[in-house]
Design a protein around this motif. Structure first.
Motif, PDB file in Angstrom:
ATOM      1  N   THR A  29     -40.597 -52.405   6.288  1.00  0.00           N
ATOM      2  CA  THR A  29     -39.552 -51.315   5.851  1.00  0.00           C
ATOM      3  C   THR A  29     -39.772 -49.983   6.494  1.00  0.00           C
ATOM      4  OG1 THR A  29     -38.814 -50.078   3.738  1.00  0.00           O
ATOM      5  CG2 THR A  29     -41.210 -50.937   3.741  1.00  0.00           C
ATOM      6  N   ASP A  44     -40.003 -50.201  12.221  1.00  0.00           N
ATOM      7  CA  ASP A  44     -38.543 -49.943  12.115  1.00  0.00           C
ATOM      8  C   ASP A  44     -38.191 -50.920  13.522  1.00  0.00           C
ATOM      9  OD1 ASP A  44     -36.181 -48.986  13.168  1.00  0.00           O
ATOM     10  OD2 ASP A  44     -36.489 -46.985  12.358  1.00  0.00           O
ATOM     11  N   GLU A  46     -35.362 -50.793  14.961  1.00  0.00           N
ATOM     12  CA  GLU A  46     -34.772 -50.352  16.120  1.00  0.00           C
ATOM     13  C   GLU A  46     -35.660 -49.640  17.107  1.00  0.00           C
ATOM     14  OE1 GLU A  46     -30.479 -49.052  15.187  1.00  0.00           O
ATOM     15  OE2 GLU A  46     -31.568 -49.240  13.088  1.00  0.00           O
ATOM     16  N   ALA A  64     -33.637 -60.620   7.293  1.00  0.00           N
ATOM     17  CA  ALA A  64     -32.276 -60.132   6.203  1.00  0.00           C
ATOM     18  C   ALA A  64     -32.139 -58.649   6.369  1.00  0.00           C
ATOM     19  CB  ALA A  64     -32.821 -60.590   5.033  1.00  0.00           C
ATOM     20  N   ALA A  67     -28.163 -53.013   9.605  1.00  0.00           N
ATOM     21  CA  ALA A  67     -27.640 -51.612   9.304  1.00  0.00           C
ATOM     22  C   ALA A  67     -26.101 -51.694   9.274  1.00  0.00           C
ATOM     23  CB  ALA A  67     -28.241 -50.929  10.534  1.00  0.00           C
ATOM     24  N   PHE A  69     -24.029 -51.121   7.277  1.00  0.00           N
ATOM     25  CA  PHE A  69     -23.036 -50.162   6.706  1.00  0.00           C
ATOM     26  C   PHE A  69     -22.519 -49.214   7.674  1.00  0.00           C
ATOM     27  CE2 PHE A  69     -24.498 -52.496   2.948  1.00  0.00           C
ATOM     28  CZ  PHE A  69     -23.117 -52.804   2.141  1.00  0.00           C
ATOM     29  N   SER A  98     -26.204 -65.128   7.867  1.00  0.00           N
ATOM     30  CA  SER A  98     -25.151 -64.489   8.490  1.00  0.00           C
ATOM     31  C   SER A  98     -24.153 -64.591   7.625  1.00  0.00           C
ATOM     32  CB  SER A  98     -25.057 -65.487   9.668  1.00  0.00           C
ATOM     33  OG  SER A  98     -23.863 -64.856  10.542  1.00  0.00           O
ATOM     34  N   TYR A 260     -24.530 -51.280  -3.915  1.00  0.00           N
ATOM     35  CA  TYR A 260     -24.517 -50.718  -2.824  1.00  0.00           C
ATOM     36  C   TYR A 260     -23.889 -49.240  -2.639  1.00  0.00           C
ATOM     37  CZ  TYR A 260     -24.857 -55.543  -0.618  1.00  0.00           C
ATOM     38  OH  TYR A 260     -25.349 -56.751  -0.393  1.00  0.00           O
TER      39      TYR A 260
HETATM   40  N1  LIG Z   1     -23.415 -58.388   1.522  1.00  0.00           N
HETATM   41  C1  LIG Z   1     -22.823 -59.545   1.823  1.00  0.00           C
HETATM   42  O1  LIG Z   1     -21.688 -59.872   1.090  1.00  0.00           O
HETATM   43  C2  LIG Z   1     -23.433 -60.416   2.669  1.00  0.00           C
HETATM   44  C3  LIG Z   1     -22.944 -61.644   2.680  1.00  0.00           C
HETATM   45  C4  LIG Z   1     -23.235 -62.348   3.783  1.00  0.00           C
HETATM   46  C5  LIG Z   1     -24.260 -62.339   4.634  1.00  0.00           C
HETATM   47  N2  LIG Z   1     -25.038 -60.744   4.319  1.00  0.00           N
HETATM   48  C6  LIG Z   1     -26.312 -60.634   5.307  1.00  0.00           C
HETATM   49  O2  LIG Z   1     -27.305 -60.387   4.525  1.00  0.00           O
HETATM   50  C7  LIG Z   1     -28.214 -59.593   5.085  1.00  0.00           C
HETATM   51  C8  LIG Z   1     -28.641 -58.516   3.928  1.00  0.00           C
HETATM   52  O3  LIG Z   1     -27.789 -57.797   3.541  1.00  0.00           O
HETATM   53  P1  LIG Z   1     -27.972 -56.867   2.404  1.00  0.00           P
HETATM   54  O4  LIG Z   1     -26.592 -56.541   1.794  1.00  0.00           O
HETATM   55  O5  LIG Z   1     -29.062 -57.320   1.355  1.00  0.00           O
HETATM   56  O6  LIG Z   1     -28.660 -55.486   2.934  1.00  0.00           O
HETATM   57  P2  LIG Z   1     -28.783 -54.255   2.538  1.00  0.00           P
HETATM   58  O7  LIG Z   1     -28.889 -54.274   0.938  1.00  0.00           O
HETATM   59  O8  LIG Z   1     -28.054 -53.188   3.071  1.00  0.00           O
HETATM   60  O9  LIG Z   1     -30.359 -53.806   2.977  1.00  0.00           O
HETATM   61  C9  LIG Z   1     -30.529 -53.700   4.525  1.00  0.00           C
HETATM   62  C10 LIG Z   1     -31.950 -54.003   4.644  1.00  0.00           C
HETATM   63  O10 LIG Z   1     -32.193 -53.868   6.009  1.00  0.00           O
HETATM   64  C11 LIG Z   1     -33.279 -53.024   6.344  1.00  0.00           C
HETATM   65  N3  LIG Z   1     -33.255 -52.219   7.588  1.00  0.00           N
HETATM   66  C12 LIG Z   1     -32.135 -51.964   8.226  1.00  0.00           C
HETATM   67  N4  LIG Z   1     -32.382 -51.362   9.477  1.00  0.00           N
HETATM   68  C13 LIG Z   1     -33.636 -51.444   9.654  1.00  0.00           C
HETATM   69  C14 LIG Z   1     -34.452 -51.151  10.533  1.00  0.00           C
HETATM   70  N5  LIG Z   1     -34.123 -50.539  11.494  1.00  0.00           N
HETATM   71  N6  LIG Z   1     -36.036 -51.436  10.390  1.00  0.00           N
HETATM   72  C15 LIG Z   1     -36.277 -52.032   9.492  1.00  0.00           C
HETATM   73  N7  LIG Z   1     -35.501 -52.520   8.422  1.00  0.00           N
HETATM   74  C16 LIG Z   1     -34.186 -52.221   8.489  1.00  0.00           C
HETATM   75  C17 LIG Z   1     -33.444 -51.950   5.227  1.00  0.00           C
HETATM   76  O11 LIG Z   1     -34.674 -51.528   5.058  1.00  0.00           O
HETATM   77  P3  LIG Z   1     -35.529 -50.069   4.820  1.00  0.00           P
HETATM   78  O12 LIG Z   1     -34.299 -49.170   4.272  1.00  0.00           O
HETATM   79  O13 LIG Z   1     -36.166 -50.363   3.608  1.00  0.00           O
HETATM   80  O14 LIG Z   1     -36.110 -49.914   5.946  1.00  0.00           O
HETATM   81  C18 LIG Z   1     -32.842 -52.943   4.075  1.00  0.00           C
HETATM   82  O15 LIG Z   1     -34.051 -53.616   3.260  1.00  0.00           O
HETATM   83  C19 LIG Z   1     -27.524 -58.862   6.286  1.00  0.00           C
HETATM   84  O16 LIG Z   1     -27.933 -59.514   7.347  1.00  0.00           O
HETATM   85  C20 LIG Z   1     -26.088 -59.109   5.757  1.00  0.00           C
HETATM   86  O17 LIG Z   1     -25.409 -59.151   7.018  1.00  0.00           O
HETATM   87  C21 LIG Z   1     -24.647 -59.948   3.611  1.00  0.00           C
END
Ligand SMILES: NC(=O)c1ccc[n+]([C@@H]2O[C@H](COP(=O)([O-])OP(=O)(O)OC[C@H]3O[C@@H](n4cnc5c(N)ncnc54)[C@H](OP(=O)(O)O)[C@@H]3O)[C@@H](O)[C@H]2O)c1
Length: 265
Positions: A29, A44, A46, A64, A67, A69, A98, A260
């Motif tokens: 994280t 990080d 990125e 999982a 970024a 959003f 995915s 979210y």
């Molecule tokens: N939402 C949906 O309906 C849906 C459906 C199918 C698949 N998905 C996929 O499921 C996955 C998880 O989605 P979510 O909705 O749970 O995401 P989320 O709540 O937006 O959380 C994003 C996570 O990514 C981490 N992150 C982002 N940039 C980062 C970086 N540069 N380095 C390290 N960590 C980073 C954040 O960690 P920190 O902020 O703690 O660093 C956070 O834990 C994604 O791949 C999404 O495409 C989502």
């Protein structure tokens, strides 16, 4: 003992994964969070910061993090995954989450997800990719945003088959505990439902009166959604419905926290 690394472990899905994954679990994280039952590694994706320490001795990576959003830069996950793959030594099993329709719906974030899928497939490491439909959490957040103005506007003729995030986490953990399996069957929620019906369910749950206006959405992406390319009716293995999830979240007087923050990047 198997050493796991969960990227995105602080996210909506990631938190559910961590509840289900026991053993040696590391979480990457950018934040300062402490997570019960897991070792937090600051880093990080990125910038590459912290990745070597996070990956040291790892057998299974559940990737999982996203970024997604960030509307201005919808391709950030490509660089993040490139950094992740470059920092790997050894042959860990990479499990990636995915979205159904990433190869069929022309939106920038889906192109990114498809590119990330390809990077993982071509990484030379054992991999498993699960595509799911939209999480109930996301649909709920979007409905709440659409219901804020005096008239709740919904896309006409669009259905969703959203899935419980905990059930997605169940499946991902099952996959993470198994051998690499390549692209596994898509997973969707139990019902295909009209967005306008879910909007009415939402408005009823939060005790708000709003007219619901169905608006035709222009463009190829909207047409692909209308054609149901984001759904997996043959993979309807989810059990908990959107409405069950919704009603379980509503507090006294119709209060409800959305999962979210759509404004963040
Ligand atoms: N939402 C949906 O309906 C849906 C459906 C199918 C698949 N998905 C996929 O499921 C996955 C998880 O989605 P979510 O909705 O749970 O995401 P989320 O709540 O937006 O959380 C994003 C996570 O990514 C981490 N992150 C982002 N940039 C980062 C970086 N540069 N380095 C390290 N960590 C980073 C954040 O960690 P920190 O902020 O703690 O660093 C956070 O834990 C994604 O791949 C999404 O495409 C989502």
């Amino acid at each position: 003992m198997t050493q796991f690394l969960v990227t995105g472990g602080t996210g909506v899905l990631g938190r559910q994964i961590l509840r289900r994954l026991s053993g040696d679990v590391r979480v990457l994280t950018r934040g300062e969070t402490e997570i019960e039952g897991a070792t937090v590694v600051r880093g990080d994706l990125e910038t590459g910061e912290g990745l070597r320490a996070a990956l040291d001795g790892v057998d299974v990576i559940v990737h999982a993090a996203s970024a997604g959003f960030d509307r201005r830069r919808p391709d950030r996950d490509i660089e993040a995954t490139r950094q992740l793959l470059a920092a790997i030594s050894g042959e860990p099993h990479i499990v990636y989450i995915s979205i159904v329709g990433v190869d069929a719906i022309p939106v920038a974030y889906f192109r990114t997800k498809l590119a990330v899928e390809r990077m993982i497939e071509d990484s030379g490491r054992p991999w498993t990719i699960l595509r799911t439909t939209q999480f109930h959490d996301l649909v709920l957040t979007m409905l709440a945003a659409l219901a804020r103005p005096p008239v709740a506007v919904v896309p006409r003729g669009t259905m969703v088959q959203s899935v419980d995030t905990g059930e997605v986490a169940d499946r991902l953990v099952e996959l993470a505990l198994g051998e690499s399996a390549g692209r596994v069957p898509d997973m969707g929620g139990p019902r295909v439902e009209r967005v306008e019906d879910l909007m009415r369910a939402y408005l009823g749950a939060v005790r708000r009166r709003r007219p619901v206006l169905r608006v035709p959405m222009p463009g190829k992406a909207a047409a692909a959604y209308r054609a149901g390319r984001h759904m997996a009716p043959e993979g309807a293995t989810g059990v908990r419905t959107f409405t069950e999830d919704l009603l379980a979240r509503v507090g006294p007087g119709g209060t409800l926290d959305v999962p979210y923050d759509l404004g963040r990047s």
